[in-house]
Design a protein around this motif. Structure first.
Motif, PDB file in Angstrom:
ATOM      1  N   ASP A  54       0.815  -1.229   0.000  1.00 43.32           N
ATOM      2  CA  ASP A  54       0.000   0.000   0.000  1.00 43.32           C
ATOM      3  C   ASP A  54       0.841   1.268   0.000  1.00 43.32           C
ATOM      4  O   ASP A  54       0.377   2.326  -0.404  1.00 43.32           O
ATOM      5  CB  ASP A  54      -0.909   0.019   1.234  1.00 43.32           C
ATOM      6  N   LEU A 104       0.491 -10.085   9.296  1.00 45.01           N
ATOM      7  CA  LEU A 104       1.630 -10.992   9.058  1.00 45.01           C
ATOM      8  C   LEU A 104       1.942 -11.869  10.273  1.00 45.01           C
ATOM      9  O   LEU A 104       2.519 -12.951  10.130  1.00 45.01           O
ATOM     10  CB  LEU A 104       2.878 -10.148   8.752  1.00 45.01           C
ATOM     11  N   VAL A 133       8.055  -3.995  10.388  1.00 46.83           N
ATOM     12  CA  VAL A 133       8.001  -2.928  11.409  1.00 46.83           C
ATOM     13  C   VAL A 133       9.387  -2.754  12.026  1.00 46.83           C
ATOM     14  O   VAL A 133      10.243  -3.648  11.934  1.00 46.83           O
ATOM     15  CB  VAL A 133       7.003  -3.265  12.545  1.00 46.83           C
ATOM     16  N   SER A 180      15.112  -7.007   2.709  1.00 51.11           N
ATOM     17  CA  SER A 180      16.015  -7.031   3.861  1.00 51.11           C
ATOM     18  C   SER A 180      16.322  -5.576   4.223  1.00 51.11           C
ATOM     19  O   SER A 180      15.448  -4.706   4.157  1.00 51.11           O
ATOM     20  CB  SER A 180      17.268  -7.831   3.485  1.00 51.11           C
ATOM     21  N   SER A 181      17.557  -5.274   4.580  1.00 53.18           N
ATOM     22  CA  SER A 181      17.947  -3.895   4.936  1.00 53.18           C
ATOM     23  C   SER A 181      19.462  -3.831   5.024  1.00 53.18           C
ATOM     24  O   SER A 181      20.122  -4.830   5.350  1.00 53.18           O
ATOM     25  CB  SER A 181      17.351  -3.534   6.299  1.00 53.18           C
ATOM     26  N   LYS A 198      16.407  -8.723  10.017  1.00 54.42           N
ATOM     27  CA  LYS A 198      16.858  -8.525   8.633  1.00 54.42           C
ATOM     28  C   LYS A 198      18.020  -9.467   8.299  1.00 54.42           C
ATOM     29  O   LYS A 198      18.145  -9.946   7.172  1.00 54.42           O
ATOM     30  CB  LYS A 198      17.223  -7.056   8.402  1.00 54.42           C
ATOM     31  N   PRO A 224      17.587  -2.336   1.142  1.00 51.83           N
ATOM     32  CA  PRO A 224      17.627  -0.868   1.027  1.00 51.83           C
ATOM     33  C   PRO A 224      18.392  -0.224   2.177  1.00 51.83           C
ATOM     34  O   PRO A 224      18.458  -0.754   3.286  1.00 51.83           O
ATOM     35  CB  PRO A 224      16.142  -0.463   1.097  1.00 51.83           C
ATOM     36  N   ILE A 227      15.459   5.061   3.134  1.00 54.92           N
ATOM     37  CA  ILE A 227      14.483   5.382   2.081  1.00 54.92           C
ATOM     38  C   ILE A 227      13.321   6.155   2.709  1.00 54.92           C
ATOM     39  O   ILE A 227      12.854   5.797   3.804  1.00 54.92           O
ATOM     40  CB  ILE A 227      13.941   4.080   1.415  1.00 54.92           C
ATOM     41  N   PRO A 230       6.652   5.884   4.882  1.00 56.91           N
ATOM     42  CA  PRO A 230       5.925   6.118   6.137  1.00 56.91           C
ATOM     43  C   PRO A 230       6.615   5.502   7.362  1.00 56.91           C
ATOM     44  O   PRO A 230       6.420   5.970   8.489  1.00 56.91           O
ATOM     45  CB  PRO A 230       4.568   5.451   5.894  1.00 56.91           C
TER      46      PRO A 230
HETATM   47  N1  LIG Z   1      12.390   2.914   4.697  1.00 53.72           N
HETATM   48  C1  LIG Z   1      13.627   2.471   4.894  1.00 53.72           C
HETATM   49  O1  LIG Z   1      14.572   3.256   5.110  1.00 53.72           O
HETATM   50  C2  LIG Z   1      13.906   1.012   4.827  1.00 53.72           C
HETATM   51  C3  LIG Z   1      12.900   0.081   4.788  1.00 53.72           C
HETATM   52  N2  LIG Z   1      13.216  -1.251   4.728  1.00 53.72           N
HETATM   53  C4  LIG Z   1      12.175  -2.256   4.685  1.00 53.72           C
HETATM   54  O2  LIG Z   1      11.278  -2.000   3.637  1.00 53.72           O
HETATM   55  C5  LIG Z   1      10.058  -2.680   3.895  1.00 53.72           C
HETATM   56  C6  LIG Z   1       8.914  -1.766   3.546  1.00 53.72           C
HETATM   57  O3  LIG Z   1       8.918  -0.660   4.434  1.00 53.72           O
HETATM   58  P1  LIG Z   1       8.757   0.849   3.968  1.00 53.72           P
HETATM   59  O4  LIG Z   1       8.362   0.888   2.565  1.00 53.72           O
HETATM   60  O5  LIG Z   1       9.975   1.543   4.403  1.00 53.72           O
HETATM   61  O6  LIG Z   1       7.622   1.401   4.940  1.00 53.72           O
HETATM   62  P2  LIG Z   1       6.043   1.311   4.875  1.00 53.72           P
HETATM   63  O7  LIG Z   1       5.547   1.790   6.184  1.00 53.72           O
HETATM   64  O8  LIG Z   1       5.537   1.965   3.663  1.00 53.72           O
HETATM   65  O9  LIG Z   1       5.774  -0.241   4.726  1.00 53.72           O
HETATM   66  C7  LIG Z   1       5.654  -1.139   5.777  1.00 53.72           C
HETATM   67  C8  LIG Z   1       4.505  -2.039   5.417  1.00 53.72           C
HETATM   68  O10 LIG Z   1       4.445  -3.129   6.321  1.00 53.72           O
HETATM   69  C9  LIG Z   1       3.084  -3.457   6.488  1.00 53.72           C
HETATM   70  N3  LIG Z   1       2.904  -4.097   7.774  1.00 53.72           N
HETATM   71  C10 LIG Z   1       3.391  -3.688   8.967  1.00 53.72           C
HETATM   72  N4  LIG Z   1       2.959  -4.523   9.943  1.00 53.72           N
HETATM   73  C11 LIG Z   1       2.203  -5.468   9.332  1.00 53.72           C
HETATM   74  C12 LIG Z   1       1.483  -6.592   9.805  1.00 53.72           C
HETATM   75  N5  LIG Z   1       1.461  -6.933  11.099  1.00 53.72           N
HETATM   76  N6  LIG Z   1       0.791  -7.336   8.911  1.00 53.72           N
HETATM   77  C13 LIG Z   1       0.792  -7.003   7.592  1.00 53.72           C
HETATM   78  N7  LIG Z   1       1.473  -5.966   7.085  1.00 53.72           N
HETATM   79  C14 LIG Z   1       2.166  -5.206   7.954  1.00 53.72           C
HETATM   80  C15 LIG Z   1       2.318  -2.156   6.423  1.00 53.72           C
HETATM   81  O11 LIG Z   1       0.991  -2.369   5.980  1.00 53.72           O
HETATM   82  C16 LIG Z   1       3.152  -1.320   5.483  1.00 53.72           C
HETATM   83  O12 LIG Z   1       2.605  -1.288   4.209  1.00 53.72           O
HETATM   84  C17 LIG Z   1      10.117  -3.107   5.354  1.00 53.72           C
HETATM   85  O13 LIG Z   1      10.415  -4.490   5.405  1.00 53.72           O
HETATM   86  C18 LIG Z   1      11.285  -2.309   5.905  1.00 53.72           C
HETATM   87  O14 LIG Z   1      11.909  -2.969   6.979  1.00 53.72           O
HETATM   88  C19 LIG Z   1      14.508  -1.689   4.688  1.00 53.72           C
HETATM   89  C20 LIG Z   1      15.527  -0.805   4.720  1.00 53.72           C
HETATM   90  C21 LIG Z   1      15.304   0.607   4.803  1.00 53.72           C
END
Ligand SMILES: NC(=O)C1=CN([C@@H]2O[C@H](COP(=O)(O)OP(=O)(O)OC[C@H]3O[C@@H](n4cnc5c(N)ncnc54)[C@H](O)[C@@H]3O)[C@@H](O)[C@H]2O)C=CC1
Ligand SMILES: CC(=O)C(C)=O
Length: 289
Positions: A54, A104, A133, A180-181, A198, A224, A227, A230
């Motif tokens: 989303d 999840l 999260v 991952s991260s 991760k 990543p 980034i 949210p």
């Molecule tokens: N933004 C950053 O700097 C970085 C993000 N990541 C990873 O990227 C991935 C996506 O995150 P972002 O796009 O940054 O943020 P985001 O907040 O847009 O995405 C996180 C997503 O996880 C979902 N989520 C959280 N808890 C959940 C649950 N219990 N059940 C189902 N869905 C759940 C949410 O619906 C949300 O869409 C994550 O795995 C995060 O760890 C990795 C490295 C850096």
């Protein structure tokens, strides 16, 4: 100054209450879509399921997959407005799109998500395990057992539950991509439990890839760096949000649209000899393992 440098300068310190964060409440909004990207029908006829689709990185991947011709299902937690906005955009691009709320952490909900998507779309060819999260803590001793449970249950247990539910219906040529991260590789002193999940994702990716290679199903990850999504204003203090990414070689944060092409590459015929690997999108952090 390019568009990525420009938005980086525009982002001031702010926070959002509660996790997951809301993309529709971010100001400025992340760059989810890059108009300079040229699609080439790389995912025609494919069905993709993207968790966390989303918002943030997952939304950018969903949009690019739709542009490359895939039908796209997105899983999300409870951010209804973001999910509706994303589905609307996917439908404008063309192809089939639908959003599914699920948790999840719950094995039965992961199984239901897989079966609902397959009954609506048919077998899933591309599984993007991306939802997650993080709960920053200055002191390791302040991390509660409940936080450890929640971070592991969301980030890695759920990934394994969902993969188990989808895998029996996958075939030769299909692909699993896990988010991952950079923290898995260089650590993070305030995200210790998160970084450990991760690292687990990296080991899960490598191990599952070995088991599935003879079946022709590839398993890779994207790692990543900082980034703008949210996740950031919903978990970091305002001053960290403002300075996010300044420590990288490029001295700026990345945008979701700068991650999405790697997920296209890993899902497509362009990466047929790659499995068990990670693509690092981190503004220049040098990663050795
Ligand atoms: N933004 C950053 O700097 C970085 C993000 N990541 C990873 O990227 C991935 C996506 O995150 P972002 O796009 O940054 O943020 P985001 O907040 O847009 O995405 C996180 C997503 O996880 C979902 N989520 C959280 N808890 C959940 C649950 N219990 N059940 C189902 N869905 C759940 C949410 O619906 C949300 O869409 C994550 O795995 C995060 O760890 C990795 C490295 C850096
Ligand atoms: C959330 C995360 O993994 C970073 C690098 O900020």
């Amino acid at each position: 100054m390019d568009k990525f440098e420009k938005i980086d300068k525009e982002i001031k310190g702010y926070t959002q209450e509660g996790q997951p964060g809301r993309e529709n409440e971010m100001d400025p909004k992340p760059i989810a879509e890059d108009d300079d990207y040229k699609a080439g029908g790389k995912l025609e006829g494919k069905v993709a399921l993207i968790t966390g689709g989303d918002s943030g990185i997952g939304r950018a991947v969903a949009i690019l997959y739709a542009k490359e011709g895939a039908d796209v299902a997105i899983g999300y937690f409870d951010e209804k407005q973001d999910a509706e906005d994303t589905v609307k955009r996917l439908e404008e691009i063309g192809g089939k799109a639908k959003a599914y709320a699920f948790d999840l952490k719950d094995v039965e909900q992961c199984k239901k998500l897989a079966s609902d998507v397959m009954s609506d779309f048919g077998p899933i060819n591309i599984l993007v395990n991306n939802g997650g999260v993080q709960h920053p803590q200055e002191d390791f001793l302040d991390i509660t057992p409940e936080q450890i449970q929640e971070t592991f249950a969301t980030n890695i247990f759920g990934m394994m539950y969902l993969t188990q539910a989808v895998l029996p219906h996958m075939s030769k040529g299909d692909s699993i991509i896990n988010t991952s991260s950079v923290t898995a590789y260089r650590g993070s002193e305030t995200l210790i439990d998160y970084s450990a999940t991760k690292g687990a994702i990296t080991a899960f990716t490598r191990s599952l890839s070995q088991q599935l290679a003879p079946k022709g199903i590839r398993v890779n990850s994207v790692a990543p760096g900082p980034i703008y999504t949210p996740l950031i204003p919903s978990t970091f203090p305002a001053e960290k949000v403002e300075k996010h990414g300044q420590e990288t070689a490029m001295e700026r944060r990345g945008q979701p649209s700068e991650n999405a092409p790697a997920y296209v590459f890993l899902a497509s015929q362009d990466s047929t000899y790659m499995t068990g690997q990670a693509i690092h999108i981190n503004g220049g952090d040098f990663i050795t393992s």
